[in-house]
Design an enzyme around this catalytic site. Structure first.
Site, short mmCIF file in Angstrom:
data_model
loop_
_atom_site.label_atom_id
_atom_site.label_comp_id
_atom_site.label_asym_id
_atom_site.label_seq_id
_atom_site.Cartn_x
_atom_site.Cartn_y
_atom_site.Cartn_z
N ALA A 48 0.83 -1.20 0.00
CA ALA A 48 0.00 0.00 0.00
C ALA A 48 0.87 1.26 0.00
O ALA A 48 0.64 2.18 -0.80
CB ALA A 48 -0.93 -0.01 1.20
N GLU A 68 9.61 3.64 7.45
CA GLU A 68 9.50 2.21 7.75
C GLU A 68 10.11 1.95 9.13
O GLU A 68 11.23 2.38 9.41
CB GLU A 68 10.23 1.40 6.66
CG GLU A 68 10.44 -0.08 6.98
CD GLU A 68 9.16 -0.82 7.32
OE1 GLU A 68 8.19 -0.72 6.54
OE2 GLU A 68 9.11 -1.50 8.36
N ASN A 76 5.32 -6.87 5.80
CA ASN A 76 4.74 -8.17 5.55
C ASN A 76 4.67 -8.49 4.06
O ASN A 76 4.76 -9.64 3.65
CB ASN A 76 3.33 -8.17 6.13
CG ASN A 76 2.83 -9.54 6.43
OD1 ASN A 76 3.63 -10.42 6.77
ND2 ASN A 76 1.55 -9.75 6.29
N GLY A 82 3.65 -13.54 -3.34
CA GLY A 82 3.80 -12.80 -4.60
C GLY A 82 2.64 -12.96 -5.55
O GLY A 82 2.81 -12.94 -6.76
N ARG A 327 -10.28 -19.91 2.90
CA ARG A 327 -9.30 -20.08 3.97
C ARG A 327 -9.92 -20.36 5.33
O ARG A 327 -9.45 -21.20 6.08
CB ARG A 327 -8.45 -18.81 4.07
CG ARG A 327 -7.50 -18.69 2.92
CD ARG A 327 -6.79 -17.37 2.95
NE ARG A 327 -5.64 -17.40 2.04
CZ ARG A 327 -4.88 -16.35 1.79
NH1 ARG A 327 -5.15 -15.19 2.36
NH2 ARG A 327 -3.85 -16.46 0.98
N GLU A 467 -3.85 -3.52 4.74
CA GLU A 467 -4.39 -4.36 5.81
C GLU A 467 -4.89 -3.57 7.02
O GLU A 467 -5.76 -4.03 7.75
CB GLU A 467 -3.32 -5.38 6.24
CG GLU A 467 -3.87 -6.53 7.07
CD GLU A 467 -2.81 -7.57 7.41
OE1 GLU A 467 -1.74 -7.55 6.79
OE2 GLU A 467 -3.07 -8.40 8.30
#
Lengths: 500, 116
Positions: A48, A68, A76, A82, A327, A467
């Site tokens: 993002a 960062e 993550n 990928g 999942r 996320e």
């Protein structure tokens, strides 16, 4: 000294509350001593954050900074498989796969079990082709193979050749820098700086932060001219936080995330009055192996093999789930595999070697003791103490299902396993879920603006993507559907900031 | 306690703490110890050295070359990895006075002989 003075300016109260409390100042920024000022401030260097940096660069922003927390970039994102689901691409057409934005949104709504946001999912799916092209322009290279992730009606997860998110992160980082984006590691986000009416002016950052040493480095105030994008990911690595929300997710369950996924950005936004949404919906990856840390090699191997393999309960020697269901369905069933004392008794994923060897990760899982090769059904039964008779019957039955092209046992979609019979030798991997993704977070709209809990309106100058935002996927996120979501909303946040 | 004694205790305490901290020191860093703590602790003695500090003596390209792996293991070069290229800072895996831990090992069962 400057930092110390500016800190004191907020008064003893603010200092005592600590780093997580927002710093609010009266009407304007003249109350704060700013150590740095940038046009666009981005927190987090994953999908993002970097998509936003690249897009803002493309739109002509002159001064973009990406902070960062860790010493390494990508968070993550650089550890994942990928993959990215895009609908109706040239690669899908080449491989004869018919897909559409509508179908992709429908699949995700089904997995979201009534809680997913159709508006946000559609926004992300519609931006898919743009994001696909943007990543290619950055130098990302896709495989010719498309991955089948669980819970989808067609095969759509495009994968970079590295088979890791690193294949996205590194080219995007390089591209961002080519636009002059300043990328700074070891800068930990500590909180938002806002006016009393809630407008975000900037952020507090711990410069020269050393992982796990909370007092390291020095606090600086960073002014954001056009806005702040929080792209800090989830909280899978924060055991106290996730277990408070879902009691089943204690230490017994590992996680696949980078060390930095502790929810800093989310917690700071909650402190600032952002709307919390679906925080308890935490997803575990059903493809994980208990025989290695993190995401590892097992995840990629089982992802390739689920369509033509069987997952076996060690107590019964039989299948217990549709191996390509979504999942949540699979992780819930896997974590119920227990021995007579209630201790974890991980299920076995059994793949025929003749097919498994087509996946480049087979070599890795065998080499690093994440999977093992066996010459016969008997050898597997003996090694893992399975009841041989029902196990043998299960394999025989499975081969009949392959022949018929139908799975009467669990209704698995069999077209991905056509002609792939379960014959010796076999490759066996253990399955035990790991916390993987936090569907919950703070609420955003289609402009990636963060919504305030008190009035449902956007908090001025505050954006979130990836996320850390919640409510997009609902109860369960489909595989390969975070990457396009993170990038689409990163792009969107950049566009919003450059318009604002 | 008399001021002199206090000073002595403080000095001795500091000395003991330092030798305990330095227990994992590498032989080839002997000369650096001789030159004083500040040789590495460029951000003050109570702070971690900067990521650039190690690079005063170590060259990233040379390190990457020294730990180069062939064939199957080619992508497992910790100083030039698939995930981070040559950008993983030294302190992420190494610590002069603490236990070493390669971040690769968070997810992979790699065989790094010096990190077992």
């Amino acid at each position: 000294m400057q930092t110390r003075r500016s800190f004191l300016k907020f008064g003893v109260g603010a200092a005592a509350i600590g780093a997580l409390a927002p710093l609010s100042v009266s009407a304007n920024s003249s109350d704060v001593i700013w150590d740095e000022e940038h046009e666009v401030v981005i927190v987090g260097s994953g999908f993002a954050g970097l998509a936003a940096a690249v897009e803002a660069g493309k739109l002509g922003a002159k001064d973009i900074v990406v902070f960062e927390k860790l010493g390494v970039y990508g968070g993550n994102s650089t550890l994942n498989a990928g993959q990215a689901c895009f609908a109706d691409t040239d690669l899908q057409r080449k491989l004869g796969i018919k897909d559409s934005v509508d179908l992709m949104v429908q699949d995700q709504l089904a997995s979201g079990r009534g809680y997913a946001s159709e508006i946000l999912l559609r926004h992300s799916a519609e931006l898919g082709p743009y994001v696909y092209q943007l990543t290619k322009d950055c130098g990302c290279v896709y495989r010719d193979h498309i991955i089948n992730t669980g819970g989808t009606s067609v095969t759509r997860s495009h994968q970079v050749v590295e088979r890791s998110g690193a294949g996205f992160i590194r080219p995007m980082l390089k591209t961002a820098r080519s636009y002059g984006v300043k990328t700074k590691t070891r800068h930990k986000f500590e909180g938002l700086i806002t006016t009393e009416d809630g407008t975000v002016l900037g952020i507090k950052v711990r410069k020269n932060y050393q992982t796990d040493h909370e007092d390291s480095g020095t606090l600086i105030n960073v002014r954001a001219e056009k806005g702040v994008l929080i792209a800090t990911g989830g909280f899978a690595a924060n055991v106290a936080f996730r277990q408070a929300l879902d009691p089943t997710l204690g230490d017994e369950v590992g996680h696949t995330n980078a060390r930095g996924a502790t929810g800093d950005g989310l917690i700071a936004m909650l402190a600032e009055g952002a709307m919390p949404i679906h925080l308890s919906f935490i997803q575990s990856g059903p493809w994980a192996s208990p025989d290695e840390g993190g995401f590892g090699y097992g995840a990629g191997f089982s992802l390739y093999n689920f369509p033509h393999s069987i997952a076996i309960d060690r107590n019964t020697g039989e299948r217990f789930m549709n191996e390509t269901a979504d999942r949540k369905h699979r992780a819930d069933l896997e974590i119920q595999r227990r021995d007579k004392d209630g201790k974890p008794h991980p299920a076995l994923l059994i793949a025929p070697k003749h097919e498994a060897q087509k996946d480049p990760s087979m070599d890795n899982v065998l080499r690093y003791n994440v999977a093992w090769e066996f010459d016969s059904i008997e050898a597997i039964a003996k090694h893992f103490e399975l009841p041989l008779k029902p196990f043998q019957k299960q394999v025989d039955d499975w081969n009949k299902y392959v022949k018929a092209g139908e799975d009467p046992q669990f209704g698995k979609r069999m077209n991905m396993g056509t002609g792939i019979y379960m014959t010796a030798p076999f490759i066996v991997q253990r399955l035990w879920p790991k916390v993987h993704y936090c569907q919950g977070g703070i609420q955003i709209n289609t402009k990636a603006e963060v919504i305030a809990a008190k009035n449902g309106k956007p908090i001025p100058n505050l954006y979130a993507a990836g996320e850390v935002s919640g409510g997009v996927h609902g109860v369960s996120r489909l595989g390969g559907c975070s990457t396009p979501d993170c990038m689409a909303f990163g792009v969107t946040a950049a566009r919003s900031m450059m318009k604002a | 306690m008399k001021p002199m004694t206090t000073l002595l205790v403080l000095a001795l305490g500091g000395f003991i703490a330092l030798s305990a901290q330095a227990r994992d020191k590498r032989d080839y860093h002997e000369t650096v110890y001789d030159s004083g703590c500040k040789t590495c602790h460029d951000q003050g003695l109570k702070s971690f050295p900067s990521d650039e500090s190690c690079l005063q003596c170590h060259d990233m390209t040379k390190l990457a070359d020294q730990t180069k792996r062939e064939g199957h293991d080619a992508k497992q070069n910790p100083h030039d990895s698939m995930h981070y290229g040559q950008e993983a800072p030294c302190m992420e895996c190494h610590g002069e006075h603490t236990k070493k831990h390669a971040i690769c090992m968070d997810c992979h069962n790699f065989d790094y002989p010096k990190f077992n």
